[in-house]
Scaffold this motif. Structure first.
Motif, PDB file in Angstrom:
ATOM      1  N   SER A 212     -12.263 -46.618 -23.406  1.00 56.86           N
ATOM      2  CA  SER A 212     -11.753 -47.955 -23.099  1.00 56.86           C
ATOM      3  C   SER A 212     -10.761 -47.593 -22.234  1.00 56.86           C
ATOM      4  N   LYS A 213      -9.375 -47.111 -23.074  1.00 56.34           N
ATOM      5  CA  LYS A 213      -7.623 -47.213 -22.996  1.00 56.34           C
ATOM      6  C   LYS A 213      -7.450 -45.456 -22.294  1.00 56.34           C
ATOM      7  N   GLY A 214      -8.479 -45.437 -21.912  1.00 50.85           N
ATOM      8  CA  GLY A 214      -7.976 -43.639 -21.463  1.00 50.85           C
ATOM      9  C   GLY A 214      -6.925 -42.900 -22.734  1.00 50.85           C
ATOM     10  N   ILE A 215      -7.104 -43.168 -24.159  1.00 48.13           N
ATOM     11  CA  ILE A 215      -5.968 -42.547 -24.832  1.00 48.13           C
ATOM     12  C   ILE A 215      -6.680 -41.770 -26.008  1.00 48.13           C
ATOM     13  N   ASP A 216      -6.130 -41.468 -26.659  1.00 54.44           N
ATOM     14  CA  ASP A 216      -6.517 -40.501 -27.666  1.00 54.44           C
ATOM     15  C   ASP A 216      -5.534 -42.226 -28.820  1.00 54.44           C
ATOM     16  N   GLY A 217      -5.855 -40.774 -30.375  1.00 53.20           N
ATOM     17  CA  GLY A 217      -5.756 -41.649 -31.406  1.00 53.20           C
ATOM     18  C   GLY A 217      -3.986 -41.751 -31.466  1.00 53.20           C
ATOM     19  N   GLU A 218      -3.839 -40.357 -31.041  1.00 53.82           N
ATOM     20  CA  GLU A 218      -2.360 -40.335 -31.490  1.00 53.82           C
ATOM     21  C   GLU A 218      -1.524 -41.142 -30.436  1.00 53.82           C
ATOM     22  N   LYS A 219      -2.170 -41.325 -29.142  1.00 54.41           N
ATOM     23  CA  LYS A 219      -0.767 -42.069 -27.942  1.00 54.41           C
ATOM     24  C   LYS A 219      -1.341 -43.825 -28.399  1.00 54.41           C
ATOM     25  N   LEU A 220      -2.333 -44.212 -29.368  1.00 46.95           N
ATOM     26  CA  LEU A 220      -2.709 -45.483 -30.026  1.00 46.95           C
ATOM     27  C   LEU A 220      -1.281 -44.978 -30.708  1.00 46.95           C
ATOM     28  N   ARG A 221      -1.246 -44.597 -31.671  1.00 52.47           N
ATOM     29  CA  ARG A 221      -0.520 -44.920 -32.613  1.00 52.47           C
ATOM     30  C   ARG A 221       0.997 -44.981 -32.607  1.00 52.47           C
ATOM     31  N   ALA A 222       1.272 -44.137 -31.469  1.00 51.98           N
ATOM     32  CA  ALA A 222       2.705 -44.300 -31.222  1.00 51.98           C
ATOM     33  C   ALA A 222       3.055 -45.718 -29.622  1.00 51.98           C
ATOM     34  N   GLU A 223       1.434 -45.845 -29.296  1.00 48.61           N
ATOM     35  CA  GLU A 223       2.603 -47.164 -28.949  1.00 48.61           C
ATOM     36  C   GLU A 223       2.669 -48.812 -30.008  1.00 48.61           C
ATOM     37  N   TYR A 224       1.420 -47.997 -31.119  1.00 53.57           N
ATOM     38  CA  TYR A 224       2.030 -49.434 -31.821  1.00 53.57           C
ATOM     39  C   TYR A 224       3.253 -48.840 -33.099  1.00 53.57           C
ATOM     40  N   GLN A 225       3.250 -48.105 -32.977  1.00 62.44           N
ATOM     41  CA  GLN A 225       4.769 -47.955 -33.111  1.00 62.44           C
ATOM     42  C   GLN A 225       6.175 -48.281 -33.000  1.00 62.44           C
ATOM     43  N   ALA A 226       6.204 -47.877 -31.710  1.00 62.72           N
ATOM     44  CA  ALA A 226       7.317 -48.852 -30.535  1.00 62.72           C
ATOM     45  C   ALA A 226       7.114 -50.433 -31.098  1.00 62.72           C
ATOM     46  N   LYS A 227       5.195 -51.394 -30.860  1.00 63.86           N
ATOM     47  CA  LYS A 227       5.671 -52.087 -31.343  1.00 63.86           C
ATOM     48  C   LYS A 227       6.509 -52.809 -32.908  1.00 63.86           C
ATOM     49  N   ALA A 228       5.380 -51.947 -33.282  1.00 60.21           N
ATOM     50  CA  ALA A 228       6.020 -51.805 -34.820  1.00 60.21           C
ATOM     51  C   ALA A 228       8.053 -52.344 -34.817  1.00 60.21           C
ATOM     52  N   SER A 230       9.478 -52.943 -32.004  1.00 58.43           N
ATOM     53  CA  SER A 230      10.097 -54.214 -31.437  1.00 58.43           C
ATOM     54  C   SER A 230      10.366 -55.165 -32.380  1.00 58.43           C
ATOM     55  N   ASP A 231       8.934 -55.894 -32.956  1.00 57.57           N
ATOM     56  CA  ASP A 231       8.814 -56.784 -33.411  1.00 57.57           C
ATOM     57  C   ASP A 231       9.952 -56.795 -34.270  1.00 57.57           C
ATOM     58  N   LEU A 232       9.938 -55.626 -35.345  1.00 54.77           N
ATOM     59  CA  LEU A 232      10.894 -56.190 -36.126  1.00 54.77           C
ATOM     60  C   LEU A 232      12.127 -55.943 -36.405  1.00 54.77           C
ATOM     61  N   GLN A 233      12.940 -55.414 -35.003  1.00 52.09           N
ATOM     62  CA  GLN A 233      13.839 -55.349 -34.689  1.00 52.09           C
ATOM     63  C   GLN A 233      13.850 -57.286 -34.593  1.00 52.09           C
ATOM     64  N   LEU A 234      13.232 -57.666 -33.588  1.00 47.46           N
ATOM     65  CA  LEU A 234      13.853 -58.998 -32.973  1.00 47.46           C
ATOM     66  C   LEU A 234      13.297 -59.991 -34.428  1.00 47.46           C
ATOM     67  N   GLU A 235      12.257 -59.817 -35.190  1.00 47.38           N
ATOM     68  CA  GLU A 235      11.979 -60.712 -36.656  1.00 47.38           C
ATOM     69  C   GLU A 235      13.347 -60.928 -37.070  1.00 47.38           C
ATOM     70  N   PHE A 236      14.097 -59.051 -37.248  1.00 45.28           N
ATOM     71  CA  PHE A 236      15.062 -59.542 -38.303  1.00 45.28           C
ATOM     72  C   PHE A 236      16.816 -59.621 -37.391  1.00 45.28           C
ATOM     73  N   PHE A 237      16.440 -60.369 -36.270  1.00 50.80           N
ATOM     74  CA  PHE A 237      17.681 -60.485 -35.321  1.00 50.80           C
ATOM     75  C   PHE A 237      17.976 -62.225 -35.348  1.00 50.80           C
ATOM     76  N   LEU A 238      16.385 -62.000 -35.333  1.00 51.19           N
ATOM     77  CA  LEU A 238      16.000 -64.246 -35.240  1.00 51.19           C
ATOM     78  C   LEU A 238      16.796 -65.123 -36.556  1.00 51.19           C
ATOM     79  N   ARG A 239      16.144 -63.746 -37.976  1.00 50.63           N
ATOM     80  CA  ARG A 239      16.850 -64.688 -39.298  1.00 50.63           C
ATOM     81  C   ARG A 239      18.439 -64.430 -39.038  1.00 50.63           C
ATOM     82  N   LYS A 240      18.907 -63.170 -38.645  1.00 51.52           N
ATOM     83  CA  LYS A 240      19.792 -62.922 -38.704  1.00 51.52           C
ATOM     84  C   LYS A 240      20.952 -64.347 -38.037  1.00 51.52           C
TER      85      LYS A 240
END
Length: 293
Positions: A212-228, A230-240
């Motif tokens: 439905s997304k027109g992507i493969d498993g590798e592309k999905l993982r790459a997208e979620y790695q980027a999100k992970a 980004s989320d972690l950078q923001l979390e550590f930034f706000l905590r600091k």
């Protein structure tokens, strides 16, 4: 905090064993190489075998009453091996953590390098501590964004609303946050697992979702790695920022937040984890502080 959950992988190597010790990688990942003497492993094995034989069923004998050598012969060698590893690896890892005064924030990824009968057990454990963060001139960068909203246009009393994404992006751009790869991978796996659970509830398979997304498993993982990341950078930034600005959460803040939840069951469920509630409130307070600069 480190829990007892560990990712254990066995690898067979033809090269020479690694030298025991600690290696701190550039991205912040910590690799411990640990050797457990065979005599320690043997004691653990004997103890585990003595426990397991108690439940072995042999015709003509009551459980635990059969000759020990006969009962041991019925044990699953792989099960024994697995139990030995669980016992000695966890203890050895925790000992090394104390020895090097480490404060891991994730469970270790364990890789068994060598484990054969009569030889020392060698394994590597990868983990990481909270990354060091340099906030830089984040306030000045954020003020460049918030200043735009403070310009009053003649004839209009309302000020422009700050773009929160712009505020946070400006702060992150000024900061230096080196998130360990092992932490990104761990968060990526968590997010993907969460996705699979959601798809299951919807009655969809992963293949259907990918199609439905027109992507493969590798592309999905790459997208979620980027999100992970980004989320972690923001979390550590706000905590600091919260630490630097001494942003705290009072009991009244938690009570106020809980009172906004109308459903009694939901409120009771959330009250079971006050630390999580406090963490969310502190993060919200920090975001409000940044938006007010």
């Amino acid at each position: 905090m480190v829990d007892e959950k560990q990712e254990v992988k066995e690898k067979s190597h033809s090269h020479a064993p690694k030298k025991p010790g600690i290696v701190r990688k550039e991205d912040g990942t910590i690799e411990l190489t640990i050797v457990i003497p065979w005599n320690e492993a043997k004691k653990a094995q004997e103890s585990i075998e003595n426990e397991l034989v108690k439940s072995v069923k042999i015709a003509g004998f009551r459980p635990g009453q059969a000759p020990k050598n006969v009962a041991k012969a019925r044990l699953n060698p792989e099960l024994v091996k697995e139990e030995v590893l669980k016992k000695v690896v966890s203890a050895a890892y925790n000992e090394e953590v104390k020895k090097h005064n480490l404060n891991p924030i994730i469970s270790p990824h364990i890789h068994i390098e060598i484990f054969t009968e009569g030889t020392d057990i060698q394994f590597t454990a990868e983990t990481c501590e909270e990354p060091k963060i340099e906030l830089g001139n984040y306030k000045e960068e954020i003020k460049k964004v918030t200043a735009k909203s403070k310009i009053v246009i003649p004839g209009k009393e309302e000020e422009k609303k700050d773009n929160l994404d712009e505020v946070l992006s400006a702060g992150l751009k000024a900061a230096k946050i080196n998130v360990p790869a092992i932490l990104v991978e761990s968060e990526t796996s968590r997010l993907l697992s969460q996705l699979l659970d959601e798809l299951k509830k919807l009655g969809l398979s992963l293949d259907q979702y990918l199609e439905s997304k027109g992507i493969d498993g590798e592309k999905l993982r790459a997208e979620y790695q980027a999100k992970a990341l980004s989320d972690l950078q923001l979390e550590f930034f706000l905590r600091k920022v919260a630490d630097e600005e001494k942003i705290t959460v009072e009991k009244e803040d938690i009570e106020r937040a809980l009172n906004t939840i109308e459903n009694p069951k939901e409120r009771e469920e959330i009250m079971r984890n006050p630390y999580l509630v406090a963490s969310i409130i502190r993060q919200q307070k920090t975001v409000t502080f940044l938006s007010s600069l």
